[in-house]
Design an enzyme around this catalytic site. Structure first.
Site, PDB file in Angstrom:
ATOM      1  N   TYR A 130      52.062  48.523  46.545  1.00  0.00           N
ATOM      2  CA  TYR A 130      52.404  49.852  46.028  1.00  0.00           C
ATOM      3  C   TYR A 130      53.326  50.619  46.963  1.00  0.00           C
ATOM      4  CZ  TYR A 130      49.201  49.835  42.066  1.00  0.00           C
ATOM      5  OH  TYR A 130      48.594  49.573  40.867  1.00  0.00           O
ATOM      6  N   LYS A 181      42.536  37.600  48.545  1.00  0.00           N
ATOM      7  CA  LYS A 181      43.024  36.291  48.114  1.00  0.00           C
ATOM      8  C   LYS A 181      43.480  35.602  49.396  1.00  0.00           C
ATOM      9  CE  LYS A 181      44.459  33.318  44.950  1.00  0.00           C
ATOM     10  NZ  LYS A 181      43.635  32.578  43.981  1.00  0.00           N
ATOM     11  N   ASP A 214      40.328  36.382  42.103  1.00  0.00           N
ATOM     12  CA  ASP A 214      40.241  35.707  40.797  1.00  0.00           C
ATOM     13  C   ASP A 214      38.782  35.437  40.440  1.00  0.00           C
ATOM     14  OD1 ASP A 214      40.294  33.907  42.935  1.00  0.00           O
ATOM     15  OD2 ASP A 214      41.599  32.443  41.951  1.00  0.00           O
ATOM     16  N   ASP A 238      43.371  48.121  41.777  1.00  0.00           N
ATOM     17  CA  ASP A 238      43.815  48.642  40.480  1.00  0.00           C
ATOM     18  C   ASP A 238      43.311  47.745  39.360  1.00  0.00           C
ATOM     19  OD1 ASP A 238      45.303  50.201  38.606  1.00  0.00           O
ATOM     20  OD2 ASP A 238      46.792  48.584  38.568  1.00  0.00           O
ATOM     21  N   ASP A 242      39.918  48.335  36.307  1.00  0.00           N
ATOM     22  CA  ASP A 242      39.984  48.378  34.832  1.00  0.00           C
ATOM     23  C   ASP A 242      38.947  47.405  34.261  1.00  0.00           C
ATOM     24  OD1 ASP A 242      41.982  50.324  34.645  1.00  0.00           O
ATOM     25  OD2 ASP A 242      43.262  49.124  33.317  1.00  0.00           O
TER      26      ASP A 242
HETATM   27  C1  IPM Z   1      45.428  53.873  38.324  1.00  0.00           C
HETATM   28  C2  IPM Z   1      46.752  53.734  37.614  1.00  0.00           C
HETATM   29  C3  IPM Z   1      47.879  53.938  38.600  1.00  0.00           C
HETATM   30  C4  IPM Z   1      47.798  52.833  39.633  1.00  0.00           C
HETATM   31  C5  IPM Z   1      49.303  53.997  38.026  1.00  0.00           C
HETATM   32  C6  IPM Z   1      49.410  54.958  36.883  1.00  0.00           C
HETATM   33  C7  IPM Z   1      50.284  54.361  39.104  1.00  0.00           C
HETATM   34  O1  IPM Z   1      46.846  52.523  36.969  1.00  0.00           O
HETATM   35  O2  IPM Z   1      45.174  54.950  38.900  1.00  0.00           O
HETATM   36  O3  IPM Z   1      44.635  52.933  38.298  1.00  0.00           O
HETATM   37  O4  IPM Z   1      48.338  51.748  39.416  1.00  0.00           O
HETATM   38  O5  IPM Z   1      47.186  53.087  40.652  1.00  0.00           O
HETATM   39 MN    MN Z   2      45.004  51.395  36.987  1.00  0.00          MN
END
Ligand code: IPM
Ligand code: MN
Ligand code: NAD
Length: 339
Positions: A130, A181, A214, A238, A242
């Site tokens: 990032y 990893k 993974d 990140d 999710d």
């Molecule tokens: C998160 C989002 C952000 C990230 C994006 C929108 C920059 O996906 O906060 O998880 O990748 O960190």
């Molecule tokens: Mn995200």
């Protein structure tokens, strides 16, 4: 009673909808906030070409905390250049305010794939892929080259690891897992592994484990109970958060705190999810993530009792069973009423 100065960035899509519910719930705790709304995001960009003017950043630095909904255009839209808002607004805030810890707690809700899960991901928030290292060579030619490096500093990894160990030491299970990893990323992974090994010597009461990123995707789905505190780099953090949101009951429950633990300025609180343009205006946005993020904000501001009350009210509401007919605002009302 003091009032906390909170900069509010509703942002795009469902961002303003869920932030409104979070502020409604905070108001019900009796904690006084003096909020300033900042019109930032895709709409502002399209209107003015501005992403985060320096004067706005300076004002945000003066806040006690920042509450953000989500920013970003609909996926696939070309109204905003790719990444302009994500990098220019959200990442710029994370970097400029040195919010080096992204803390993302997960607890399963009834009906989830992992209803019993209870773990926290500590995502390094200022480095890795990032950081913006890289570029193009011979762009637009058949011999084009694009690189996107991963920046890992001893200082950055160490302060993140120390935060994660301190958290693990405070939690009942005292367990920490490094997710990386290391079998392929032998430079970055080596630095992470050695740093975590060294910081671990300061925390003899914390047991340790390691999973490759993974395999972590398998374990999160099949046996998330193995995790208590996960510490990981920016990109892995990140992606797995999710997934963690999805197994814990849905991304609409996943909260986050972008923290500067040294308190050099405001920290930033936001749901893990994005602008979800596919459900904007339908009342289908779950405000739980924004409400839990606001609870993390209250805790960081020192309003621990109000934070616990919000977390409990949210948990009680969730335990009362799913009611898919409740709108975003009705969920906010129901949680506020419990306070
Ligand atoms: C998160 C989002 C952000 C990230 C994006 C929108 C920059 O996906 O906060 O998880 O990748 O960190
Ligand atoms: Mn995200
Ligand atoms: P997204 O998180 O917005 O949506 C992914 C899926 O989750 C969609 O089906 C959406 O309807 C659902 N969803 C998200 N939040 C929900 C909620 N509270 N309740 C119910 N369902 C919810 O991810 P995306 O579609 O990849 O991204 C959309 C935009 O948001 C992009 O511009 C992206 O860059 C941006 N984004 C911003 C942030 C942020 O500001 N922190 C985070 C992620 C993505």
């Amino acid at each position: 009673m003091s009032s906390y100065k909170v900069g509010v960035i509703g942002g795009d899509g469902i961002g303003p909808e869920v932030v409104a519910e979070a502020l409604k719930v905070v108001a019900a705790t009796g904690v006084s906030l003096t909020t300033t709304d900042y019109d930032l995001g895709a709409d502002r960009y399209v209107r003015t070409g501005e992403v985060l003017p320096d004067s706005v950043l300076a004002e945000l630095r003066g806040q006690d905390a920042i509450l953000l909904g989500a920013v970003g255009p609909p996926v696939g839209s070309n109204a905003v250049p790719s990444g302009a808002l994500e990098r220019g607004l959200l990442l710029r805030l994370r970097f400029e305010l040195d919010l080096y810890v992204n803390m993302r707690p997960f607890s399963g809700v009834p009906g989830a794939l992992s209803p019993e899960c209870d773990f926290v991901v500590i995502r390094e928030n200022t480095e890795g892929t990032y950081a913006g290292e890289g570029g193009f060579l011979r762009k637009g030619t058949p011999f084009e080259v694009a690189t996107q490096g991963s920046v890992n500093t001893r200082h950055g990894v160490e302060r993140c690891a120390r935060f994660a160990f301190t958290l693990a030491a405070e939690r009942p299970r005292h367990h920490l897992t490094l997710v990386h990893k290391t079998n392929v990323l032998t430079f970055a992974g080596d630095l992470w592994q050695r740093t975590v090994d060294e910081v671990a010597t300061e925390y003899p009461g914390v047991t340790r484990d390691y999973s490759h990123v993974d395999a972590t995707c398998i374990y999160l789905v099949e046996n998330s109970a193995r995790y208590d505190v996960i510490v990981t780099d920016n990109l892995f953090g990140d992606i797995i958060t999710d997934l963690a949101g999805a197994i814990a009951g849905g991304i609409g429950y996943a909260a986050s705190a972008n923290l500067n633990p040294d308190r050099i300025g405001p920290s930033l609180f936001e749901p893990v999810h994005g602008a979800a343009h596919d459900i904007v205006g339908t009342g289908k946005a779950n405000p739980a993530a924004a409400i839990r993020s606001a609870a993390l904000m209250l805790d960081h501001l020192g309003e621990t009792s109000a934070a616990e009350k919000v977390t409990q009210a949210l948990a009680d509401f969730i335990a009362s069973g799913p009611n898919p007919t409740l709108s975003t605002a009705a969920i906010g009302d129901a949680i506020a009423e419990r306070l």
